[in-house]
Design a protein around this motif. Structure first.
Motif, PDB file in Angstrom:
ATOM      1  N   SER A 159       0.832  -1.210   0.000  1.00  0.00           N
ATOM      2  CA  SER A 159       0.000   0.000   0.000  1.00  0.00           C
ATOM      3  C   SER A 159       0.860   1.251   0.000  1.00  0.00           C
ATOM      4  CB  SER A 159      -0.963   0.058   1.195  1.00  0.00           C
ATOM      5  OG  SER A 159      -0.311   0.500   2.382  1.00  0.00           O
TER       6      SER A 159
ATOM      7  N   LEU B 170      -7.060   0.145  -2.490  1.00  0.00           N
ATOM      8  CA  LEU B 170      -7.977  -0.833  -1.884  1.00  0.00           C
ATOM      9  C   LEU B 170      -8.793  -1.542  -2.956  1.00  0.00           C
ATOM     10  CD1 LEU B 170      -9.202   1.299   1.154  1.00  0.00           C
ATOM     11  CD2 LEU B 170      -7.805  -0.775   1.286  1.00  0.00           C
TER      12      LEU B 170
ATOM     13  N   LYS C 225      -6.946  -4.162  -4.707  1.00  0.00           N
ATOM     14  CA  LYS C 225      -6.854  -5.379  -3.895  1.00  0.00           C
ATOM     15  C   LYS C 225      -8.224  -6.023  -3.678  1.00  0.00           C
ATOM     16  CE  LYS C 225      -2.467  -4.870  -3.440  1.00  0.00           C
ATOM     17  NZ  LYS C 225      -1.523  -5.790  -4.112  1.00  0.00           N
ATOM     18  N   HIS C 226      -9.254  -5.490  -4.363  1.00  0.00           N
ATOM     19  CA  HIS C 226     -10.616  -6.007  -4.299  1.00  0.00           C
ATOM     20  C   HIS C 226     -11.193  -5.952  -2.887  1.00  0.00           C
ATOM     21  CE1 HIS C 226     -10.235  -7.349  -8.452  1.00  0.00           C
ATOM     22  NE2 HIS C 226      -9.057  -7.874  -8.127  1.00  0.00           N
ATOM     23  N   ARG C 227     -10.840  -4.915  -2.180  1.00  0.00           N
ATOM     24  CA  ARG C 227     -11.388  -4.677  -0.834  1.00  0.00           C
ATOM     25  C   ARG C 227     -12.457  -3.594  -0.957  1.00  0.00           C
ATOM     26  NH1 ARG C 227      -5.917  -3.982   2.653  1.00  0.00           N
ATOM     27  NH2 ARG C 227      -7.436  -3.189   4.174  1.00  0.00           N
ATOM     28  N   ASP C 228     -13.597  -3.964  -1.526  1.00  0.00           N
ATOM     29  CA  ASP C 228     -14.641  -2.997  -1.863  1.00  0.00           C
ATOM     30  C   ASP C 228     -15.179  -2.263  -0.638  1.00  0.00           C
ATOM     31  OD1 ASP C 228     -14.315  -4.810  -4.089  1.00  0.00           O
ATOM     32  OD2 ASP C 228     -16.141  -3.920  -4.934  1.00  0.00           O
ATOM     33  N   ASP C 229     -15.467  -2.998   0.431  1.00  0.00           N
ATOM     34  CA  ASP C 229     -16.023  -2.355   1.629  1.00  0.00           C
ATOM     35  C   ASP C 229     -15.038  -1.365   2.232  1.00  0.00           C
ATOM     36  OD1 ASP C 229     -18.323  -3.834   1.318  1.00  0.00           O
ATOM     37  OD2 ASP C 229     -17.747  -5.379   2.774  1.00  0.00           O
ATOM     38  N   ASP C 230     -13.767  -1.742   2.237  1.00  0.00           N
ATOM     39  CA  ASP C 230     -12.750  -0.825   2.767  1.00  0.00           C
ATOM     40  C   ASP C 230     -12.603   0.400   1.873  1.00  0.00           C
ATOM     41  OD1 ASP C 230     -12.189  -2.487   4.903  1.00  0.00           O
ATOM     42  OD2 ASP C 230     -10.594  -3.554   3.859  1.00  0.00           O
ATOM     43  N   CYS C 231     -12.773   0.213   0.558  1.00  0.00           N
ATOM     44  CA  CYS C 231     -12.709   1.339  -0.372  1.00  0.00           C
ATOM     45  C   CYS C 231     -13.822   2.336  -0.077  1.00  0.00           C
ATOM     46  CB  CYS C 231     -12.801   0.836  -1.805  1.00  0.00           C
ATOM     47  SG  CYS C 231     -12.882   2.144  -3.057  1.00  0.00           S
TER      48      CYS C 231
END
Length: 487
Positions: free
Chosen positions: A49, A203, A206-212
């Motif tokens: 990151s 994010l 990295k396919h971290r949709d909720d964190d995005c």
């Protein structure tokens, strides 16, 4: 470092570092480390990151600074310069990229320009700090036990004679403290980053949709279910999906794509350099306040013209009076004035704006790698210039200024004819923008983006469609703030 090199206490500690060639290498060693740091951080910032790569850079920079301020030998000082340079190169690559990825489009230019403003503020502080510390204990070493013998016929210090003797005048703190104080802003950054979110675009990569969505909510100060925020989230998601599909299709071609790609007083010198620092701070401000109003090309072309003219004028003055400076002091100050004016033109244009543009010309999937190549290229040329300019001035004399004037002119022409205006466009729009206009962009890319937008429900929508939602959200936030004040 340039100001420290002329301090007599420093010369007495490191007599082997008093020659012009070795000093050129010492100054350039930082740029060499920065070149590697910027190149390496393209991979690291994608891997761990943008946020954590900055923390790693602080640790590396701290090690380098510790080696420099505690140096007992020339080798230790060189090692500190290279290691510290690695950290600086990492900063130069990742900080503007992180700023660009968290900023709303209408503020991106101003926010990224703040990096250059911070650099000029830091540079100015360092110049004036060096100037003040130059007087700690006196401006001369006065080595114990060797009165008179340590001075040559010109009245200047003989470092090899003074070496090993305690300076009764100027103290070691004069140069050790300025080097050590670099750690303060570095560690402010380190602890401050714990309060800032990850880049939403990283994010999403990295396919971290909720964190995005959570990061965007914190950055925009809007609830997660706000329509404007959801639109921005979907635009980022569409761009990432587009880049992933494109990269997967063309990754057999990626390697080939990248492969193709007159004053002698120390006090007067320090004072003149300090004025340059103040001017750079003042004239970086126009980029911060007006870059998003007038556009990138306007600033770059105007700055290139100004820098070119300053170089030409300095060349003319130096060529005319290079053999008669003692009787033409005013001409010498005129040259200094145009050097200051050159710094002014650089400060509002190529200093900050090129870093802004760098963040805007690469697609999301290649941004960190592209920025790392650009940043490392910047540092390797800084290394070359730092190493060669002293010798160029000695051999080419005023021709050195003509040489650089030509590059300023070519830079302005390149921007005018080749560089498109990127002002007030989202990073996702620019991914398509740099592929061509609606008539020339590849049909496959157009179809791919259309399919992804339809899949995400973005087809036919514009950010302006959510203007009412944005206005309502702002009014709601203002009403909430007023309620809190009343309570």
């Amino acid at each position: 470092m340039g100001s420290i090199l002329v301090m007599e206490n420093f010369e007495a500690h490191f007599p082997g570092l008093t020659g012009s060639t070795i000093q050129g290498w010492l100054v350039a060693a930082l740029e060499l480390g920065a070149w590697f740091g910027a190149l390496f951080n393209g991979y690291l910032s994608d891997r761990i990151s943008r946020k954590w790569s900055m923390q790693v850079a602080v640790i590396i920079f701290t090690v380098g600074t510790g080696l420099q301020c505690g140096a007992q030998s020339g080798n230790m000082l060189f090692a500190g310069r290279v290691v510290g340079g690695v950290g600086i190169g990492m900063f130069s690559m990742v900080i503007p990229m992180y700023q660009a990825e968290i900023a709303p489009p209408q503020l991106r230019g101003s926010l990224v320009s703040l990096q250059q403003l911070s650099i000029t503020v830091g540079t100015c502080i360092s110049f004036w700090l060096d100037y003040g510390m130059h007087f700690v204990g006196g401006t001369h070493c006065d080595p114990a036990g060797v009165p008179g013998e340590a001075l040559n016929s010109a009245g200047t210090l003989e470092p090899y004679i003074a070496h090993g003797h305690t300076c009764l005048g100027e103290k070691a703190i004069s140069w050790r403290l300025p080097l050590a104080l670099q750690l303060i802003p570095a560690w402010i950054l380190f602890f401050g980053m714990f309060f800032l979110p990850y880049s939403p675009r990283w994010l999403m990569m990295k396919h971290r949709d909720d964190d995005c969505i959570a990061a965007l909510s914190k950055l925009r100060r809007l609830p997660a279910d706000n329509n404007l925020l959801r639109a921005e989230y979907l635009e980022i998601k569409a761009a990432v999906m587009f880049d992933e599909e494109t990269e997967a299709e063309y990754t057999s071609y990626a390697p080939q794509i990248f492969e193709g790609f007159g004053f002698t007083s120390v006090t007067t010198d320090l004072l003149a350099t300090g004025v340059t620092g103040i001017l750079q701070i003042l004239f970086t401000l126009p980029a911060v306040f007006f870059l998003d109003n007038f556009g990138r090309k306007t600033f770059l072309i105007t700055g290139a013209i100004g820098m070119c003219m300053c170089h030409v004028i300095v060349a003319g003055i130096d060529g005319t009076y290079e053999n008669s400076w003692p009787t033409h002091v005013s001409a010498g100050w005129a040259s200094v004035a145009f050097i200051w004016l050159f710094a002014v033109n650089f400060a509002y244009s190529w200093g900050p704006v090129t870093w802004v543009l760098t963040q805007e010309i690469f697609p999301n999937s290649m941004r960190s790698r592209g920025v790392s190549i650009v940043a490392s290229t910047n540092w390797i040329f800084n290394f070359v210039i730092g190493l060669t300019t002293r010798d160029m001035l000695a051999s080419m004399k005023y021709g050195t200024y003509i040489f650089f004037a030509c590059f300023c002119a070519m830079g302005g022409l390149f921007v005018y004819f080749v560089v498109p205006e990127t002002n007030n466009k989202t990073l996702e729009e620019l991914d398509v923008y740099f592929g061509g206009d609606d008539t020339s962009i590849a049909q496959a890319d157009r179809e791919r983006m259309r399919r992804i937008e339809e899949e995400l429900g973005l087809a036919g929508l514009q950010v302006e469609d959510f203007g009412t939602e944005k206005k309502g959200a702002v009014q709601e936030a203002e009403h909430g703030a007023e309620s809190v004040n009343v309570q």
